[in-house]
Write a protein that holds these residues in place. Structure first.
Motif, PDB file in Angstrom:
ATOM      1  N   THR A 136      80.005  28.720  51.901  1.00 33.53           N
ATOM      2  CA  THR A 136      79.277  29.230  53.066  1.00 33.53           C
ATOM      3  C   THR A 136      80.243  29.693  54.147  1.00 33.53           C
ATOM      4  O   THR A 136      80.059  30.762  54.747  1.00 33.53           O
ATOM      5  N   SER A 140      81.701  33.010  53.093  1.00 27.98           N
ATOM      6  CA  SER A 140      80.746  34.119  53.137  1.00 27.98           C
ATOM      7  C   SER A 140      80.341  34.468  54.561  1.00 27.98           C
ATOM      8  O   SER A 140      79.949  35.611  54.836  1.00 27.98           O
ATOM      9  N   SER A 159      81.641  41.915  52.870  1.00 29.33           N
ATOM     10  CA  SER A 159      80.554  40.952  52.687  1.00 29.33           C
ATOM     11  C   SER A 159      80.679  40.190  51.368  1.00 29.33           C
ATOM     12  O   SER A 159      80.943  40.778  50.318  1.00 29.33           O
ATOM     13  N   TRP A 160      80.461  38.877  51.456  1.00 31.94           N
ATOM     14  CA  TRP A 160      80.531  38.012  50.270  1.00 31.94           C
ATOM     15  C   TRP A 160      79.164  37.392  49.972  1.00 31.94           C
ATOM     16  O   TRP A 160      78.389  37.120  50.875  1.00 31.94           O
ATOM     17  N   ARG A 161      78.910  37.143  48.709  1.00 36.09           N
ATOM     18  CA  ARG A 161      77.813  36.295  48.255  1.00 36.09           C
ATOM     19  C   ARG A 161      78.406  35.293  47.255  1.00 36.09           C
ATOM     20  O   ARG A 161      79.495  35.507  46.724  1.00 36.09           O
ATOM     21  N   TYR A 162      77.677  34.217  46.988  1.00 42.52           N
ATOM     22  CA  TYR A 162      78.238  33.217  46.072  1.00 42.52           C
ATOM     23  C   TYR A 162      77.149  32.519  45.271  1.00 42.52           C
ATOM     24  O   TYR A 162      75.978  32.526  45.639  1.00 42.52           O
ATOM     25  N   ARG A 163      77.577  31.935  44.172  1.00 52.19           N
ATOM     26  CA  ARG A 163      76.757  31.032  43.361  1.00 52.19           C
ATOM     27  C   ARG A 163      77.596  29.778  43.085  1.00 52.19           C
ATOM     28  O   ARG A 163      78.780  29.892  42.747  1.00 52.19           O
ATOM     29  N   TRP A 187      80.957  42.797  48.236  1.00 52.72           N
ATOM     30  CA  TRP A 187      80.191  44.023  48.414  1.00 52.72           C
ATOM     31  C   TRP A 187      80.981  45.246  47.967  1.00 52.72           C
ATOM     32  O   TRP A 187      82.156  45.396  48.292  1.00 52.72           O
ATOM     33  N   HIS A 246      76.665  43.608  45.563  1.00 58.49           N
ATOM     34  CA  HIS A 246      77.810  42.700  45.495  1.00 58.49           C
ATOM     35  C   HIS A 246      78.206  42.519  44.030  1.00 58.49           C
ATOM     36  O   HIS A 246      77.372  42.100  43.213  1.00 58.49           O
TER      37      HIS A 246
END
Length: 339
Positions: A227, A230, A276-280, A295, A302
């Motif tokens: 978090t 991101s 921009s970042w996203r995560y799992r 991104w 992304h």
């Protein structure tokens, strides 16, 4: 690490299927091999340090086993015989190749963020292994694929690596290993002694720390880290790190040690310089991990970027190893892109 026995060890296939396989029935051969496939794949990964190499070696080993199944008489276990074939295949694969490495193996840590670096394509890099692919989720199995242990194995010559894994991880006897590797028990005992001396210098295992923290606290740490990254939260990220934290990103050769250097890198590159970042959240090598997506303007989404494996000390992050590249994502069952 004490000797362990993997699930299904010693089990013999149904006599009818074994007889059919010896007679050339490939479907019967597949049935008798399938219960052991996952643990054989993990074995090949321990030996080779790459899931892609492990898959190639396992495929080769099963072809060799299929061609020689008529010579398996059933006096020993099918499991022991298949491990013998897989081990020999891995040793053949290792012949003439350079060892799998991490950036820490190449040189000293960088004191400040390096932004003009390029991937080292001449290095055989260590790769991550998804927990979902392990033969079981037991403490012992997770311990046997921890990143520090796999990295330390790469320092061993092939015969020492094979002897140590077969004895310490898989629970085969010295006599069984000597037969598998077509050598003497004295040679195996010597290889084990030398391997243990080398591995005595390696990092302590993570499973003790993870068990003490518990699944909920571990998940909170990895989620807080992902978090913070991101959201570009430098203070939140730094609060999670130990003073002697390291961060490496194979295949990039530069790596960082210490809070000041890691903070400089984090602020300069992922927190402000990438977008921009996203995560799992996921798990790799028996440890908490996060899959990151960056991104991409041209794609309008992304795209898969890295699998980052966390090594913890208490409830702080001691090491971050970010394996860059989309090629790591399929084996984790993760999508190539997320919105």
């Amino acid at each position: 690490m004490t000797p362990k026995t993997s699930p299904g060890s010693g089990d013999l296939p149904h006599k009818e299927d074994l007889a059919r396989a010896r007679a050339g029935d490939d479907a019967a051969f597949s049935r008798i091999v399938e219960p052991l496939r996952r643990e054989l794949r993990a074995h090949c990964y321990r030996m080779l340090g790459s899931i892609h190499d492990a898959d190639d070696a396992l495929q080769d080993a099963l072809v060799r086993a299929w061609r020689a199944i008529d010579r398996f008489e059933g006096r020993g276990s099918l499991r022991s015989w298949l491990y013998s074939v897989a081990t020999r295949t891995c040793l053949d694969s290792m012949s003439g190749r350079s060892r799998r490495a991490l950036p820490i193996d190449l040189g000293p840590a960088s004191l400040h963020a390096v932004t003009d670096t390029a991937p080292r394509e001449d290095v055989a890099w260590l790769g991550p292994y998804p927990d979902s692919a392990l033969p079981s989720s037991t403490y012992e199995v997770r311990e046997s694929v921890e990143l520090a242990f796999i990295a330390a194995l790469q320092d061993l010559p092939g015969n020492q690596r094979a002897a140590l894994v077969l004895f310490e991880v898989l629970g085969f006897s010295v006599g069984e290993i000597a037969e598998m590797m077509d050598t003497s028990t004295a040679s195996i005992n010597s290889a084990l002694q030398r391997a243990r001396t080398t591995l005595a210098k390696s990092t302590d295992r993570q499973q003790v720390t993870l068990r003490r923290l518990g699944d909920d606290r571990v998940r909170r740490v990895v989620t807080a880290y992902a978090t913070a990254l991101s959201e570009g939260d430098a203070d939140g990220l730094v609060a999670l790190l130990t003073e002697d934290v390291t961060w490496s990103m194979p295949p990039l050769p530069h790596w960082y040690r210490g809070l000041a250097a890691v903070t400089d890198f984090a602020v300069t590159v992922p927190l402000t310089g990438c977008g921009s970042w996203r995560y799992r959240i996921t798990r790799a090598n028996g440890q908490p991990a996060a899959a990151f997506y960056l991104w991409d303007e041209a794609a309008g989404t992304h795209l898969a970027w890295s699998i980052t494996v966390l090594t913890l000390r208490d409830d702080r992050i001691r090491d971050l190893t970010s394996f860059l590249g989309r090629q790591h994502f399929p084996s984790f069952g993760l999508p190539d892109a997320i919105a």
